[in-house]
Design a protein around this motif. Structure first.
Motif, mmCIF file in Angstrom:
data_model
loop_
_atom_site.group_PDB
_atom_site.id
_atom_site.type_symbol
_atom_site.label_atom_id
_atom_site.label_comp_id
_atom_site.label_asym_id
_atom_site.label_seq_id
_atom_site.Cartn_x
_atom_site.Cartn_y
_atom_site.Cartn_z
ATOM 1 N N LYS A 7 0.878 -1.127 0.136
ATOM 2 C CA LYS A 7 -0.126 0.043 -0.037
ATOM 3 C C LYS A 7 1.058 1.327 0.196
ATOM 4 O O LYS A 7 2.025 1.068 0.417
ATOM 5 C CB LYS A 7 -1.032 -0.111 1.297
ATOM 6 C CG LYS A 7 -0.406 0.306 2.598
ATOM 7 C CD LYS A 7 -1.174 0.173 3.535
ATOM 8 C CE LYS A 7 -0.465 0.639 4.979
ATOM 9 N NZ LYS A 7 0.692 -0.282 5.433
ATOM 10 N N TYR A 8 0.156 2.307 -0.356
ATOM 11 C CA TYR A 8 0.871 3.551 -0.310
ATOM 12 C C TYR A 8 -0.134 4.630 0.333
ATOM 13 O O TYR A 8 -1.225 4.569 0.028
ATOM 14 C CB TYR A 8 1.384 4.313 -1.657
ATOM 15 C CG TYR A 8 1.594 5.710 -1.557
ATOM 16 C CD1 TYR A 8 0.912 6.909 -1.678
ATOM 17 C CD2 TYR A 8 2.923 5.991 -1.078
ATOM 18 C CE1 TYR A 8 1.109 8.128 -1.617
ATOM 19 C CE2 TYR A 8 3.415 7.261 -0.871
ATOM 20 C CZ TYR A 8 2.356 8.499 -0.965
ATOM 21 O OH TYR A 8 2.971 9.541 -0.729
ATOM 22 N N ILE A 9 0.330 5.135 1.348
ATOM 23 C CA ILE A 9 -0.614 6.049 2.110
ATOM 24 C C ILE A 9 0.060 7.475 2.145
ATOM 25 O O ILE A 9 -0.586 8.504 1.979
ATOM 26 C CB ILE A 9 -1.072 5.663 3.701
ATOM 27 C CG1 ILE A 9 -1.387 4.332 3.635
ATOM 28 C CG2 ILE A 9 -1.713 6.558 4.332
ATOM 29 C CD1 ILE A 9 -2.685 3.811 3.032
ATOM 30 N N THR A 10 1.396 7.436 2.610
ATOM 31 C CA THR A 10 2.301 8.681 2.620
ATOM 32 C C THR A 10 3.575 8.237 2.768
ATOM 33 O O THR A 10 3.843 7.253 3.005
ATOM 34 C CB THR A 10 1.702 9.564 3.811
ATOM 35 O OG1 THR A 10 2.223 10.780 3.669
ATOM 36 C CG2 THR A 10 1.897 9.124 4.936
ATOM 37 N N GLY A 11 4.349 9.345 2.657
ATOM 38 C CA GLY A 11 5.964 8.895 2.915
ATOM 39 C C GLY A 11 6.488 8.625 1.500
ATOM 40 O O GLY A 11 6.243 9.371 0.379
ATOM 41 N N ASP A 12 7.613 7.747 1.512
ATOM 42 C CA ASP A 12 8.345 7.454 0.404
ATOM 43 C C ASP A 12 7.689 7.070 -0.718
ATOM 44 O O ASP A 12 6.545 6.331 -0.438
ATOM 45 C CB ASP A 12 9.380 6.244 0.810
ATOM 46 C CG ASP A 12 10.467 6.922 1.705
ATOM 47 O OD1 ASP A 12 10.979 6.104 2.486
ATOM 48 O OD2 ASP A 12 10.656 7.945 1.826
ATOM 49 N N ASN A 13 7.874 7.614 -1.785
ATOM 50 C CA ASN A 13 7.198 7.155 -3.068
ATOM 51 C C ASN A 13 7.398 5.742 -3.482
ATOM 52 O O ASN A 13 6.692 5.124 -4.197
ATOM 53 C CB ASN A 13 7.783 8.213 -4.250
ATOM 54 C CG ASN A 13 7.134 9.419 -4.032
ATOM 55 O OD1 ASN A 13 6.277 9.704 -3.319
ATOM 56 N ND2 ASN A 13 7.903 10.239 -4.833
ATOM 57 N N LEU A 14 8.504 5.001 -3.210
ATOM 58 C CA LEU A 14 8.767 3.700 -3.351
ATOM 59 C C LEU A 14 8.421 2.858 -2.178
ATOM 60 O O LEU A 14 8.830 3.002 -1.081
ATOM 61 C CB LEU A 14 10.148 3.482 -3.472
ATOM 62 C CG LEU A 14 10.701 1.969 -4.006
ATOM 63 C CD1 LEU A 14 9.790 1.843 -5.526
ATOM 64 C CD2 LEU A 14 12.097 1.901 -4.323
#
Lengths: 111, 112
Positions: B49-56
């Protein structure tokens, strides 16, 4: 088990028959979702519960579809007077975080 | 309206080669993005998942995904594909009403 459990795994119904699909979410998960997945397609949202409250039922395709979660745990999706177009895999998911965890689904075939 | 597009119905790759499964999204506000994998007769398994923070973002089974805000993309990648990675992959975005909106899916076929 520790995961989301759905029963039955497979259901064959004659057109016009009523069916009930059961979902046991992960213990303690507040949110519960039902999705419908047609063959070769992505899951489509049906309905969403937070505890026992049904907060969103915008995806239910007709008034033949009804879902409940009376004690905020187990949920049942009921389809009345099944039609051939109801044939699909019905997925249940639960979550207590941004991540939703899915059961193995119930494959409904209406003949 | 929020939506997810997976432009490839199928991706074919040789075992050991890098793989990419593409996903673009349309959502108002900051997106919550997910990748799930589905094996035959199984439910969806969460990958990352991506929520926030590093793009990778790194996930299960050696998969990773790169969030690109300017291109509104969230492509799934793996440096070295395995035959056992062959499955159906779904990208999803979580809308403001808490439900997941899925793409149509991409079938990944990894050949020995």
């Amino acid at each position: 088990g520790a995961g989301v459990s759905q029963s039955p795994r497979y259901k064959v119904a004659k057109r016009g028959q009523d069916v009930a699909l059961r979902c046991d979410p992960i213990s303690g998960h507040v949110s519960l979702f039902w999705y419908q997945q047609a063959l070769g397609q992505g899951p489509e949202f049906l309905t969403y519960f937070q505890n026992e409250a049904q907060l969103d039922k915008s995806g239910l395709p007709s008034d033949r579809f009804f879902a409940e979660r009376p004690e905020g745990s187990v949920s049942t999706l009921k389809i009345q007077r099944t039609q051939q177009e109801d044939s699909a895999v019905y997925l249940c998911a639960s979550s207590s975080s941004p991540v939703a965890f899915f059961g193995q689904g119930t494959r409904l075939t209406v003949v | 309206a929020q939506s997810v597009a997976q432009p490839e119905d199928q991706v074919n790759v040789a075992e050991g080669n890098p793989l990419t499964v593409k996903c673009t999204y349309s959502v108002s506000g900051n997106p919550y993005l997910f990748w799930y994998v589905q094996y035959p007769n199984r439910g969806l398994q969460f990958l990352l998942k991506y929520i926030t923070g590093d793009n990778l973002v790194k996930g299960s089974y050696g998969f990773e995904a790169e969030f690109n805000k300017s291109q509104t993309s969230f492509h799934l990648k793996k440096p070295s594909a395995l035959v056992s990675d062959s499955a159906l992959y779904f990208c999803a975005v979580r809308d403001r009403n808490n439900k997941l909106i899925f793409g149509a899916g991409t079938r990944l076929a990894v050949h020995p």
